[in-house]
Design a protein around this motif. Structure first.
Motif, PDB file in Angstrom:
ATOM      1  N   ALA A  81      94.936  57.898 122.731  1.00 29.61           N
ATOM      2  CA  ALA A  81      94.740  59.258 123.228  1.00 29.61           C
ATOM      3  C   ALA A  81      96.022  60.051 123.019  1.00 29.61           C
ATOM      4  CB  ALA A  81      94.354  59.257 124.706  1.00 29.61           C
ATOM      5  N   THR A  82      95.874  61.339 122.708  1.00 29.22           N
ATOM      6  CA  THR A  82      97.040  62.200 122.510  1.00 29.22           C
ATOM      7  C   THR A  82      96.926  63.408 123.431  1.00 29.22           C
ATOM      8  OG1 THR A  82      95.974  63.436 120.716  1.00 29.22           O
ATOM      9  CG2 THR A  82      97.259  61.487 120.106  1.00 29.22           C
ATOM     10  N   ILE A  95      94.878  57.258 131.333  1.00 23.51           N
ATOM     11  CA  ILE A  95      96.055  56.937 130.526  1.00 23.51           C
ATOM     12  C   ILE A  95      95.915  55.560 129.894  1.00 23.51           C
ATOM     13  CG2 ILE A  95      98.540  56.446 130.616  1.00 23.51           C
ATOM     14  CD1 ILE A  95      98.734  58.522 132.889  1.00 23.51           C
ATOM     15  N   THR A 102      98.303  56.174 125.602  1.00 22.80           N
ATOM     16  CA  THR A 102      98.214  57.636 125.548  1.00 22.80           C
ATOM     17  C   THR A 102      99.608  58.195 125.290  1.00 22.80           C
ATOM     18  OG1 THR A 102      96.343  57.694 127.092  1.00 22.80           O
ATOM     19  CG2 THR A 102      97.625  59.718 126.858  1.00 22.80           C
ATOM     20  N   ASN A 104     102.124  61.736 124.262  1.00 22.62           N
ATOM     21  CA  ASN A 104     102.225  63.166 124.544  1.00 22.62           C
ATOM     22  C   ASN A 104     103.250  63.819 123.613  1.00 22.62           C
ATOM     23  OD1 ASN A 104     101.949  65.627 126.260  1.00 22.62           O
ATOM     24  ND2 ASN A 104     104.074  65.158 126.740  1.00 22.62           N
ATOM     25  N   TYR A 136     105.175  58.037 125.442  1.00 24.15           N
ATOM     26  CA  TYR A 136     104.020  57.475 126.134  1.00 24.15           C
ATOM     27  C   TYR A 136     103.873  58.156 127.497  1.00 24.15           C
ATOM     28  CZ  TYR A 136     103.314  53.754 122.734  1.00 24.15           C
ATOM     29  OH  TYR A 136     103.041  53.061 121.578  1.00 24.15           O
TER      30      TYR A 136
END
Length: 311
Positions: A81-82, A95, A102, A104, A136
């Motif tokens: 996930a971003t 998360i 995930t 960011n 992360y």
């Protein structure tokens, strides 16, 4: 890889576009729709508009810690996930859902400027360089392990808006690079030194007021650091608000703080500060359009000798 993307504003679109060109976006989470300024039409987020135009499933939950939502997201089987300027606190269960975690895109060189306004503070503080960090996500604010960072120089007259646009592109490049490293097993995780952390909270209305008693450096950085939004402001002699979008530092002028001491042809009005002076090159009087600084004199909004108010 299968990617779950979380983001909302225009800043996030470059990253979404770059990731979708290299991977399968299985779903997009974005903030709820809102009325436009006139309130008569629903406005989609830029991320939602991109997702719809590319037939990507869109989710707009009011709450993320929801069992039904989690089941739907899990059914997409995302590998990673971003997050790019999503605007909601992400619960740990989301998360941890993707096997590869995930990550960011944050608009600063962490641990510097954790928080909501990192790009503004880079300019407000007169930094000579800025950058993005891919990290992360964890529950603590912007405190996760760093995957990679990229830097760029900041121009002396560069505004927050201009830096924002450049970091949007840089962040997209860094995100694609980070995903590739994670996919191939070549990525690293570097813990942040929290003792060196600084913070960039949201800008308050009070912080938008120009204090002419400060140095020209400080005044110039405040003007460009808040341009085009939320925008630095001062008050004209008649009490009306003047929003200031652009300025330049200028030597050789002396006067009272906030005093208009000169007008430079085809450029702007010169205003003295506690030390030094700035030339206001673009501004917007209350109820009027944005205009070049010299038009403030031509349009009789101000005169040489007038004082712009300080808090």
């Amino acid at each position: 890889m299968k990617v779950l993307f979380m983001g909302t504003p225009e800043y996030a679109v470059a990253s979404l576009e770059a990731v979708s060109a290299n991977h399968e976006i299985v779903g997009v989470l974005t903030r709820a729709d809102k009325p436009n300024k006139r309130g008569n039409k629903i406005q989609f987020s830029p991320v939602k508009e991109f997702a719809i135009s590319h037939n990507i499933p869109v989710f707009q939950p009011e709450k993320l810690n929801d069992d039904v939502l989690m089941e739907e997201i899990a059914s997409l089987n995302p590998d990673i996930a971003t997050v790019v300027a999503y605007g909601m606190i992400i619960p740990k269960r989301l998360i941890d859902l993707p096997p590869l975690g995930t990550i960011n895109v944050h608009g600063s060189l962490l641990p510097q400027y954790r928080g909501a306004a990192p790009m503004q503070y880079s300019v407000l503080n007169g930094d000579k360089e800025a950058g993005v960090t891919i990290m992360y996500v964890e529950e603590a604010l912007d405190a996760g392990d760093i995957v990679l960072q990229k830097k760029i120089p900041v121009g002396d007259n560069e505004t927050f808006g201009e830096l924002h646009d450049r970091l949007s592109i840089l962040g997209a490049e860094a995100l694609v690079e980070a995903i590739k490293q994670i996919e191939t097993g070549t990525s690293t995780r570097t813990k942040q030194n929290s003792e060196k952390a600084t913070f960039a909270p949201s800008i308050s209305k009070e912080e938008c007021i120009v204090n002419w008693n400060l140095s020209a450096d400080n005044v110039h950085n405040r003007i460009r650091g808040l341009s085009p939004i939320p925008c630095a402001n001062t008050h004209l002699p008649d009490g009306k608000l003047l929003k200031i979008y652009r300025s330049e530092k200028i030597d050789g002028y002396f006067g009272k703080p906030g005093e208009i001491v000169d007008v430079l042809k085809k450029k702007g009005i010169v205003v003295t500060c506690g030390t030094g002076a700035v030339c206001i090159t673009s501004a917007k009087p209350e109820g009027k359009r944005e205009m070049p600084g010299f038009e403030l004199i031509n349009g009789h909004y101000v005169s040489i000798g007038d004082i712009l108010s300080s808090p």
